[in-house]
Structure formats: C-alpha cells, structure tokens
Write a protein that holds these residues in place. Structure first.
Motif, short mmCIF file in Angstrom:
data_model
loop_
_atom_site.label_atom_id
_atom_site.label_comp_id
_atom_site.label_asym_id
_atom_site.label_seq_id
_atom_site.Cartn_x
_atom_site.Cartn_y
_atom_site.Cartn_z
N GLN A 1 42.60 11.89 -34.13
CA GLN A 1 41.73 12.17 -35.93
C GLN A 1 41.60 10.58 -36.07
O GLN A 1 40.58 10.50 -37.06
N ALA B 1 38.12 9.33 -36.56
CA ALA B 1 37.19 9.84 -37.48
C ALA B 1 37.48 9.01 -39.08
O ALA B 1 36.44 9.00 -39.71
N LEU C 1 37.16 14.63 -30.31
CA LEU C 1 37.42 15.25 -31.46
C LEU C 1 36.52 16.38 -31.96
O LEU C 1 35.23 15.95 -32.05
#
Lengths: 493, 118
Positions: free
Chosen positions: A3, A6, A59
């Motif tokens: 994550q 991001a 992702l």
C-alpha cells in the motif's frame, strides 16, 4: 507493504488540496506542501528498499482484476527512479520557499499546491502498470505544468506557453489515438498483457504501434525533431519551475519510452532510435553553444542529454538499457541543480544573461563551487556521476559495435564541456558588465536557497559515490524490464 | 466496424489537423476539439461491435457493448473539456496583452530571421 507506494500519489495530492484551501496563509500553505512532499519522498525510499530486498510487487487499486482496473507496479526500475524524482521536487520546493518574494519567485499562492499536483502525476506516471493511467498521469503533469508556466500572465510566458501547450496537447491527442490502436489490436491497455500479446501481432501492426508511441513519448521527451517547444518555454518560466521541468518532465517521457519499448521488445525500431539519438545529441549541443543566457544554454542541454538515454534504449541490449537507466538517475538531479544555480545567479546579478554578468567567482565563490560540480558532471568528467553514466552508455555502444553513435556521443560530450566553459567565462570570470544590476535587495531567504542547492549538489555526489551499487541495481532493473514475463507475474500477483 | 464511423474519424482528424496548423489560437482550439472527438470515436470503435447500453443487471452481458473503452472515452472527454477551457483562458489573455490571439514566433526564430535579413 504494497500500500506504501500509493502514498507517493495520495500525499502530494492531499497537500495540494490543503494548500489550495489555505492559500491565504503562506506559512500553513508552505508547511502543507513540504509535509506532503516529505511523506511521499520517505514512502518512495521505503518502497525502494523493500523492492530491493523482496522483489517487485503490485497494487490492484480498488481490488479490480488487472485486466480491467488500475494497477500500480513497483518494479525495480520504478522504485529506482521514484525516490530521485521526489527528492528533486522536495529540494526545489525548499528553494522556492526561500526565493518566493523575489521578482523571479513564482506566484506564491498557487505554485506550491500546483507542484503537489505535478508530483502526484509524476509518481503515478512512474508507478502505473497500464497505458491509459499513464495517459491520465501525463495529463496531470502537463495541466499543472501549463498553469505553472503561464499563471503569471506575462507576455513572454504566454507566448512561449502557447507553443508548449499546443505541442504537448497534440502529443496527448496522438497518445489517445494510439491507445485506441493498442486496444483494437490487443484488447487491453494493461502493459503486462500488451507485452504478452504483442508478439502475436502482425509485424506491421507491431512496428506501427511502436513507432506511434515513439513519436508520442518522443514529443514529451523533446527528441529531435520534436523538441521545438522546449528551448523557448523553459527559460521564460520562473527558475524553480524550470528546474523541476528540466529535471523531470522530459525524463518522464523517456522513462515511459524505456518502459514501453523495452517491455514490448520493439527491437525493430532500434536503428531509427540510434539515428535520432545521435542527431538529438548534436543539435542540442550546438544549440547550447549558440546561446548567450545561462538558462537558455541549460535548456538546450536538456535536449542533448536526452540523446544519451535514447541511445542506451535504442541499443536494445542489457548493457544499453542499464546505461539508459543509470543515465536517467544521474541526469535528473544534475540538471535540476544547474538550474537552481542559474536561479542563484539571477538573484545576485539581476539576470542570467552572459553579457550582463561576470566576475561572480570572486564575489560569490560558493555559487561558483555549486555550479562547477554539476557542470563537470554534466560534461561527463570523472569522478562525477556523469562520467559513470556516460561510460555505461558508451561501453554498451562499443559492445554492440555501434561505432558511429559512440563517436557522436563523444563529440557531443566535448561540445557540452565547451558550452559549460562558456557559462563559466561569462558569469564567473571577467568583470561585471552591468554594475547597476544587483537585485539581491529583494527579501529572498538566501540561506534557504543555498541550503537547498547545496543539498542537491551533495545528492549528485552521492549518486557518483554509490555508482557501483546503483549500476548493479540498474542492471537488475534492466534485466527485469527486458524479461516481460517477470513483470506479468508481478501484475497477476 | 462501420465504414461511416471510419470516415467520420478520418474527416474529423483531417479538419482538426488543418485547423491546428493555423496561427490563431481560437482556430487551434476548434482543431483540438475535433481531434479529441476523432480520438474518442476511435476508442469506441476499438471496443468491438456495438451493443446495448452496458448497465449491470439490466442488459445481458452477451448483448451489451464493451464497457471498457466507454469508460476510457469518458475520462478522455473530461480531460479534453478541461484543457479546452484552459486554452480559451490562454487565448483571452493573449488578446488582452496583444490585441489578437495569434501564436507568436519563437525568440530564436526571430533572432535568426533578423540576422539573415541584416
């Protein structure tokens, strides 16, 4: 852990939103920008270390399957380029805060937040695993750059901004048409799937798609003969903005080209790329020699140096791709620093014109030192990072027995040194031709400007100190990139 | 693929490119709008044969058109809408500054032109 990448997109966007909201409060606005950029930079370094240790990861945004949804992929190539790009933006923002109140500072209300939007676009362009998101990322970068370039609304900026906007908009439209072709031919816009399906296509279609995207990314990267928008628009913008543009924008174009054309194995285009690369190097270097303004000379060098990266790509060998990646990592900080020094010169002399300045080495030895290191690096002299990067590209050329391009690259390197000497003679030696000029009475925060430039110079030295490990990493990145199946595995998860 | 759509794409592209080679920014803006339409049409055509509106739970999947290019086209339309507005603002500013909306020569071009004339 996946994550984390991001964050390099979300944090700058959030800081931009905060900055726009708080635009009447300079301190809060600057703080929001700095915090957002710092968070993004830290996240990008963490991603690099994670990828280096554990390999690439992807992702799936929103949990969609890669075929339909947006995929962010942190492979080694992306993870290497991302921290360099984000660090540059952070340094420039610090410099911009220091310079903010001078005549060349950008419009303080919007510059910081717009830089945040631009950063988000840069991160997205580097990380994205599909061609359409790449298009959106390019638009994000370009729209914020259009506004940054023209928002002061002065005549020169509107004039050069128009050329810039029209050329880039045309390239974006071609990009969109290219997307339609790719979708019609392969039924997907996902890069990994395109790479898998493209060998099955008819040779003519395949080369057509490759050539089309060569033009699209080539316009963004300012290769010959598509560079006409660059040398006029860059110098008219405020220095900090030019520094970001020169360090990043054309590099994102060449980054996309390296990724797309290597992943899809467009080796048929290799010879064309090498010819264009040679012409780009020489035209850029000669263009620089003909100029008499620090920022204009440096702008032509942006073009010239793109040629080296294109040469590495055009060789389509492991060594060539490695060289192109290494050159990219070396070039981004060096180019940015040179423009920041140009900003310091402007601040001292009131102009970056060679004719109006002179004798700065005696008055401001620190600026001279800050200029000398990246300038020698750009010209490719040892022991600076430019030497390592050029060596890698040229050695790859010799391995592939591409003698003409190697000769051209060496000649262009000599011409680069010559025009750096020209800046040195005009600005740092001699006497000040225009004694009445100094504008340093403007309330710029000089300490902050020098700190930012100094940090960036140290950064370029770190690149040359770490040349060994960086070369190994670039080689690993190039290996992964050339072997499309590992990329596809990562995307499938 | 319908021939009519193909001809439309070709026509839009031709007129669009003709218009963006003009000096006047307002023509260039029109040219980009047409080129944008051409690109969007091309994207839709790339999605395969036409079908019913692809709405989940209402259209049977085998009857519906391919929704992916439609999503892409929608994004592209929004972007080109924003850019058209920006170009219009630029044209307005140029008009305020110089009385017309013509794209001016590059500094370098002007310098070379002066040197050869002299």
């Amino acid at each position: 852990m996946n994550q984390l990448m991001a964050l390099t997109i979300v944090a700058p966007l959030l800081s931009a939103a905060t900055g726009f909201t708080l635009r009447r409060h300079p301190r809060a606005r600057d703080a929001a920008t700095i915090v957002g950029l710092t968070v993004a930079t830290i996240a990008s370094f963490a991603t690099l270390f994670f990828v280096r240790a554990n390999g690439a990861h992807a992702l799936n945004v929103g949990g969609w399957s890669p075929e339909l949804g947006i995929v962010l992929v942190a492979d080694l190539f992306a993870a290497l380029v991302l921290p360099v790009a984000l660090t540059i933006i952070l340094v420039v923002e610090i410099f911009a805060i220091g310079q903010r109140r001078t005549a060349w500072g950008a419009n303080p209300e919007f510059a910081g937040p717009l830089l945040g939007v631009l950063t988000a676009g840069v991160s997205l362009a580097i990380l994205t695993g599909d061609l359409f998101t790449l298009f959106v990322a390019f638009e994000l970068i370009l729209v914020s750059s259009y506004v940054l370039l023209t928002h002061q609304g002065q005549r020169g900026q509107i004039r050069s901004g128009m050329t810039y906007v029209v050329m880039n908009l045309f390239a974006s439209t071609l990009f969109l048409l290219g997307l339609a072709f790719v979708y019609a031919a392969t039924g997907t816009v996902n890069l990994a799937l395109i790479a898998e399906r493209i060998p099955e296509l008819d040779a003519g279609v395949r080369v057509g798609i490759g050539a089309w995207f060569f033009v699209v990314f080539g316009t963004k990267a300012a290769i010959f003969p598509l560079f006409s928008w660059l040398p006029d628009s860059y110098p008219t913008a405020p220095t900090t903005i030019t520094a970001v543009f020169a360090g990043l924008l054309t590099k994102i174009g060449i980054y996309a080209m390296i990724r797309f054309h290597t992943l899809t194995g467009m080796e048929d285009l290799g010879p064309v790329m090498l010819i264009i690369a040679g012409i780009t190097m020489v035209v850029g270097a000669f263009g620089a020699l003909a100029q008499s303004d620090v920022k204009r000379i440096l702008s032509f060098h942006v073009i010239s140096q793109i040629g080296y990266m294109l040469m590495g790509l055009g060789l389509f060998s492991l060594a060539g791709t490695t060289g192109a990646i290494l050159f990219l990592i070396h070039h981004m900080p060096v180019k940015t620093v040179l423009f920041l020094v140009g900003g310091l010169v402007e601040n001292e002399e009131g102009s970056s014109s060679l004719e109006l300045s002179g004798g700065l080495a005696a008055r401001r030895p620190l600026i001279a030192a800050l200029f000398a290191i990246p300038a020698l690096s750009l010209a490719g002299l040892p022991p600076f990072s430019g030497f390592v990067a050029k060596l890698a590209v040229i050695r790859a050329g010799i391995e592939e027995a591409a003698t003409p391009i190697v000769v051209v690259a060496l000649v262009a390197g000599a011409l680069t040194l010559l025009s750096m000497t020209k800046i040195w003679l005009g600005v740092f030696w001699g006497v000040d031709n225009d004694a009445s000029s100094p504008v340093s009475t403007a309330p710029a925060n000089r300490r902050l400007m020098f700190t930012a430039t100094g940090l960036a110079v140290v950064g370029t030295l770190v690149v040359s100190l770490l040349a060994g490990p960086l070369f190994d990493l670039s080689q690993r990145a190039a290996t992964d990139l050339r072997d499309g199946s590992s990329y596809a595995e990562v995307v499938r998860g | 693929m319908s021939v009519a759509v193909l001809i439309a794409i070709g026509g839009l592209t031709t007129v669009g490119i003709y218009l963006i080679t003009a000096r006047s920014l307002s023509r260039i803006i029109l040219g980009f709008s047409l080129l944008g339409h051409a690109a969007v049409l091309a994207l839709l055509t790339a999605g395969g044969p036409p079908g019913a509106a692809p709405i989940a739970d209402q259209t049977a999947p085998e009857l519906s058109a391919n929704p992916v290019p439609q999503a892409l086209a929608l994004t592209a339309i929004v972007i080109s809408f924003g850019l058209t507005l920006f170009l219009l603002a630029l044209a307005r500013r140029q008009q305020t500054l110089s009385g017309d909306d013509l794209v001016e020569d590059d500094l370098e071009d002007r310098r070379i032109a002066e040197e050869t004339a002299a």
